[in-house]
Structures are given as structure tokens and as C-alpha cells.
Motif scaffolding. Structure first.
Motif, short mmCIF file in Angstrom:
data_model
loop_
_atom_site.label_atom_id
_atom_site.label_comp_id
_atom_site.label_asym_id
_atom_site.label_seq_id
_atom_site.Cartn_x
_atom_site.Cartn_y
_atom_site.Cartn_z
N ALA A 198 0.81 -1.22 0.00
CA ALA A 198 0.00 0.00 0.00
C ALA A 198 0.84 1.26 0.00
CB ALA A 198 -0.92 0.01 1.22
N ARG A 199 2.16 1.14 -0.03
CA ARG A 199 3.03 2.30 0.18
C ARG A 199 3.34 3.09 -1.08
NH1 ARG A 199 7.71 2.45 1.94
NH2 ARG A 199 7.34 4.33 3.13
N VAL A 200 3.20 2.47 -2.25
CA VAL A 200 3.48 3.16 -3.51
C VAL A 200 2.28 2.99 -4.43
CG1 VAL A 200 5.01 3.30 -5.52
CG2 VAL A 200 5.96 2.78 -3.27
N SER A 201 1.81 4.09 -4.99
CA SER A 201 0.63 4.06 -5.86
C SER A 201 0.99 3.42 -7.20
CB SER A 201 0.12 5.47 -6.09
OG SER A 201 1.02 6.19 -6.94
N PRO A 202 -0.02 2.99 -7.98
CA PRO A 202 0.27 2.45 -9.32
C PRO A 202 1.04 3.42 -10.20
CG PRO A 202 -1.98 1.93 -8.68
CD PRO A 202 -1.44 2.87 -7.63
N GLY A 203 0.89 4.71 -9.92
CA GLY A 203 1.62 5.71 -10.69
C GLY A 203 3.03 5.97 -10.20
N GLY A 204 3.45 5.24 -9.16
CA GLY A 204 4.82 5.36 -8.68
C GLY A 204 5.03 6.45 -7.65
N GLU A 205 3.97 6.86 -6.96
CA GLU A 205 4.08 7.91 -5.95
C GLU A 205 3.95 7.32 -4.56
OE1 GLU A 205 1.28 11.55 -4.50
OE2 GLU A 205 1.83 11.57 -6.63
N LEU A 206 4.75 7.82 -3.63
CA LEU A 206 4.66 7.39 -2.24
C LEU A 206 3.27 7.69 -1.69
CD1 LEU A 206 6.38 6.35 0.25
CD2 LEU A 206 6.60 8.76 0.85
N VAL A 207 2.73 6.72 -0.93
CA VAL A 207 1.45 6.91 -0.25
C VAL A 207 1.73 6.92 1.25
CG1 VAL A 207 -0.88 6.02 0.09
CG2 VAL A 207 0.28 5.65 -2.10
N THR A 208 1.40 8.03 1.89
CA THR A 208 1.69 8.17 3.32
C THR A 208 0.78 7.26 4.14
OG1 THR A 208 0.16 10.01 3.60
CG2 THR A 208 2.43 10.54 2.98
N LEU A 209 1.15 7.06 5.39
CA LEU A 209 0.38 6.20 6.28
C LEU A 209 -1.07 6.66 6.37
CD1 LEU A 209 0.32 3.90 8.39
CD2 LEU A 209 1.03 5.57 10.11
N ALA A 210 -1.29 7.98 6.44
CA ALA A 210 -2.64 8.51 6.58
C ALA A 210 -3.50 8.23 5.36
CB ALA A 210 -2.58 10.01 6.84
N GLU A 211 -2.88 8.09 4.19
CA GLU A 211 -3.62 7.94 2.94
C GLU A 211 -3.69 6.50 2.44
OE1 GLU A 211 -1.16 10.62 0.73
OE2 GLU A 211 -2.60 12.26 0.90
N GLN A 212 -3.04 5.57 3.13
CA GLN A 212 -2.98 4.19 2.64
C GLN A 212 -4.32 3.47 2.77
OE1 GLN A 212 0.29 2.10 4.53
NE2 GLN A 212 1.77 3.65 3.88
N ASP A 213 -4.53 2.54 1.86
CA ASP A 213 -5.69 1.66 1.92
C ASP A 213 -5.39 0.57 2.95
OD1 ASP A 213 -7.76 -0.10 1.59
OD2 ASP A 213 -7.23 -0.68 -0.46
N ARG A 214 -5.96 0.68 4.12
CA ARG A 214 -5.65 -0.25 5.19
C ARG A 214 -6.19 -1.65 4.93
NH1 ARG A 214 -4.52 3.16 10.57
NH2 ARG A 214 -3.62 4.94 9.48
N GLY A 215 -7.13 -1.74 4.02
CA GLY A 215 -7.62 -3.05 3.62
C GLY A 215 -6.59 -3.84 2.82
N ALA A 216 -5.56 -3.14 2.30
CA ALA A 216 -4.52 -3.81 1.53
C ALA A 216 -3.36 -4.30 2.40
CB ALA A 216 -3.99 -2.87 0.45
N TRP A 217 -3.40 -3.97 3.68
CA TRP A 217 -2.34 -4.43 4.58
C TRP A 217 -2.45 -5.94 4.78
CZ3 TRP A 217 -2.68 -0.27 9.06
CH2 TRP A 217 -2.27 0.98 8.55
N ASP A 218 -1.32 -6.56 5.09
CA ASP A 218 -1.26 -8.02 5.27
C ASP A 218 -1.70 -8.37 6.70
OD1 ASP A 218 -0.38 -10.68 5.80
OD2 ASP A 218 1.02 -10.54 4.13
#
Length: 407
Positions: free
Chosen positions: A244-264
Motif C-alpha cells: 500500500a506504500r506506492v501508488s500504481p503511478g509510482g508515488e509514495l502513499v503516506t500512512l494517513a492515505e494508505q488503503d488499510r484493507g490492503a495491509w497483510d
């Protein structure tokens, strides 16, 4: 003449001549043949794009000469590496494997020799065994590359002059070396978690996976070591967020903006279990245990708005007492901003300016706090400095977007 015919004719007519010329120059038939083969491979790749050169034979000879020189330089560097490795040998007979079965972990424990200062043994081990480059190591220690190179050179000189016996440690030696080994694995993991250079993937799973694997092995060797358990928990809880840390476009995704459903969830559950085990031990926690507890708070929240920031700040207060580094103070300020407001946090951050002037995360943090306070012009300048210092492409993309969103 067709392109294929030109390459075939050049190969037939020039191969023997190029090999003979290189052999006369370098006195090594193997080098000559491999360089010639590489030159013809380049021709197959380049000529369809650039066209057949006016003098194919001269082009092939020039290219092969360059390939031969490159190969000789590589071999020379390899010889230097062999000489470096011999520093740790001293012509002693092979040592038994001792308590450590894994070759790489055994070498890390061997290199983390207590006769060297902690920072020195960590830097040297990262260079010799950890797979990190000199620029990556320098960035990990927030020093210039030349200074880190001098530190490692002095360490090698000390080893050679004092003939420090680099032997495989016995089981009873492991507790005395484990802190250095954990520090090495922590820095390897950090480089994988968010690479510092522009020429690698933003997130390097090869490094994070290897650091976790080796930390698991140490956990099996030293099951009662709290910091080993803490570091493993910290790595697992961090690795759980990797996808969840890097978007498909290659940009960093901060903790506040991450999709928590994608966490392991499996990694999070294991990390939380380790944190609970250390809390139940009722022993004063070390640095890695506290960092793991902080990550446990973050990964327990279903939404960023549910984060227990007072608990996070309280944990950072514990950490500051045992590790009063400017990085820890900076990270604490981020949590303070959520609890007490960006103005309170900014006052703390500004006091770190002299010590973290070359650290991109300092300027990125300051830029965000200034943005939240409506000080757009100052925020833009701070973002500019963070972008200038950031090496990671995903981080640079994120910072650039944030800066460009300013009014």
C-alpha cells in the motif's frame, strides 16, 4: 546488402582479426574472445537502430577494445575485493560453523566484532556483507560519502594492524554481538522499505525479505532476547504495509492515505503477538521494542482518525529517554502535531535545523507543518529543499505533488 548479411559478413571477416588484435594488446585470449563476442552482440542490438557503420571492422575493433578494458577493470576491482576479504582471513584454517548454520548470518556475526566501535562495525558489515553501496550507507548514517569511506578505510586498517582475529563466534559470544547485528539488519531493512537512491526501485522487497529472514534466525538462536523480538515485530508490522506504500503511478502513499484493507493481516497479527509477549515480560523495553509498539498502535487503528496519538507520543517519550537522537525527536514531533497541533510541533522541528539541514525528511516534515498553518510561501520553500535532497523517486513525486497543490 541486407543488415543480417552485413553482420554475418562482419562476423566472418572480422572475428579472427579483432580477437588477434585484442590478444596482442592485452595478452589474454579469454579476454579477447569475450570482448569480441560482446562487441558483436552490441552490433546486433545497435546496427538495426543506428545503421551499419561505414567501416564495420573499425567499429567492432573499437567497441571490443572498450569491452576488454571494462572487463579488465572489473577483474581488477574483483581482485581488490578478494584482498579486502583476506583481511578477515589471516591465512587461518577454515573455522567450524559453530552455532549459526546460515552462511550470511554467520558472516554478519563474524564481522560485527566487538573490538571495533559500534558505528564502525555496523558500517563495515553493511559494506562487506549487507549488500549496500557506499552512498546508501552514508545516507543511513546522515554523513557525507567521503566521510563514510574514510571511516570504513580506517576500520580495515585497524583490523590489519591489530590482526583482529575474525573468527566465527561461539554460542556464548552471540549475546555480546547481537546488538550490532540487529543494527545492521535494521538498516538493511530500512533501505529496502524506502530506498534512498534514485537508481533503484522505491521499495526493495529483496532487502526487506532478507532482513526479516535473518532476524527470524536470530530469534530462534536467542529466543529470550527482547530486542530481537522487538526488531522482528517492527519489521513485520512495517512489511505488512508494503503493497500500500506506492501508488500504481509510482508515488509514495503516506500512512494517513494508505488503503488499510490492503495491509497483510497475517503479518500484522504476528507482529502484534510479539509486541504483547514483550509487554507481558515486564522488562524495560529497548529501542526496537518501543518502535514496534508504536507501529502496533498505528496498525491497530481501522482508520487514521482512530489512531491513539496520546499513546504514540507517550511511547516516543520513552524512546527519547534511551535514544535522544534528532531523528527520534523529529518523528515524535509528527505525532505531537496530531495531538497538540502543528504550531507546537513546528517549534520542536525548527530547533533541529542545524543538526538535520541535509536530511530531506526534516524539510518535508517542516513543509507539511507550515502548510497546515497556512504559511504557503514558507511551505513551498521547504518542499523545494526536501525535493532537492530526496533520492527516492516515489518520495520525490509525492513531495512535488504536495508542493504544487499549495495556493
Amino acid at each position: 546488402m541486407s543488415l543480417d548479411a552485413a553482420i554475418t559478413r562482419a562476423h566472418r571477416e572480422e572475428w579472427a582479426r579483432v580477437v588477434a588484435a585484442l590478444n596482442r594488446r592485452f595478452g589474454d585470449l579469454d579476454v579477447a574472445e569475450e570482448a569480441a563476442a560482446e562487441a558483436f552482440a552490441v552490433a546486433v542490438e545497435r546496427w538495426p537502430v543506428d545503421g551499419v557503420p561505414p567501416n564495420p571492422g573499425a567499429w567492432l575493433t573499437t567497441t571490443a577494445n572498450r569491452k576488454a578494458i571494462d572487463r579488465i577493470r572489473r577483474e581488477s576491482k574483483r581482485d581488490d575485493k578478494h584482498k579486502e576479504a583476506q583481511v578477515f582471513d589471516h591465512d587461518d584454517p577454515p573455522e567450524p560453523t559453530g552455532a549459526i548454520d546460515d552462511d550470511r548470518l554467520r558472516l554478519i556475526f563474524t564481522c560485527c566484532h566487538p573490538a571495533l566501535a559500534m558505528e564502525t562495525r555496523i558500517a563495515l558489515t553493511l559494506r562487506m556483507v549487507g549488500g549496500l553501496s557506499m552512498p546508501e550507507i552514508a545516507r543511513a548514517f546522515l554523513v557525507q560519502e567521503t566521510a563514510m569511506g574514510q571511516r570504513i578505510t580506517r576500520a580495515k586498517s585497524k583490523i590489519k594492524a591489530a590482526r583482529i582475529p575474525y573468527r566465527v563466534p561461539a554460542a556464548e559470544d552471540l549475546p555480546g554481538r547481537v546488538s550490532g547485528v540487529l543494527a545492521v539488519l535494521f538498516l538493511i531493512f530500512n533501505e529496502g522499505y524506502l530506498a534512498t537512491g534514485p537508481d533503484t526501485d522505491p521499495v526493495r522487497h529483496d532487502l526487506t525479505a532478507e532482513a526479516i529472514r535473518l532476524t527470524r534466525l536470530i530469534r530462534a538462536l536467542l529466543p529470550d532476547d527482547g530486542e530481537t523480538a522487538g526488531l522482528l515485530a517492527l519489521m513485520l508490522l512495517t512489511e505488512a504495509r508494503r503493497t500500500a506504500r506506492v501508488s500504481p503511478g509510482g508515488e509514495l502513499v503516506t500512512l494517513a492515505e494508505q488503503d488499510r484493507g490492503a495491509w497483510d493481516p497475517a503479518l500484522i497479527a504476528e507482529g502484534h503477538r510479539l509486541v504483547r509477549e514483550r509487554l507481558a515480560a515486564r522488562v524495560a523495553p529497548g529501542r526496537y521494542q518501543i518502535l514496534a509498539a508504536i507501529n502496533a498502535v498505528h496498525t491497530s487503528a481501522r482508520d487514521v482518525r482512530d489512531t491513539d496519538w496520546s499513546q504514540v507520543v507517550a511511547l516516543y517519550d520513552q524512546l527519547v529517554r534511551i535514544d535522544p537522537s534528532p531523528i527520534v525527536t523529529l518523528n515524535r514531533a509528527v505525532a505531537v502535531a496530531e495531538l497538540d497541533g502543528p504550531d507546537v510541533a513546528l517549534a520542536t522541528v525548527d530547533r533541529l535545523a542545524a543538526r538535520l539541514a541535509d536530511y530531506h525528511a526534516f524539510h518535508a516534515t517542516r513543509a507539511d507543518l507550515l502548510r497546515r498553518l497556512g504559511r504557503s510561501q514558507e511551505s513551498r520553500a521547504a518542499y523545494d529543499k526536501a525535493i532537492e535532497l530526496a533520492g527516492n523517486t516515489a518520495e520525490t513525486a509525492y513531495l512535488t505533488r504536495r508542493r504544487d497543490q499549495l495556493g
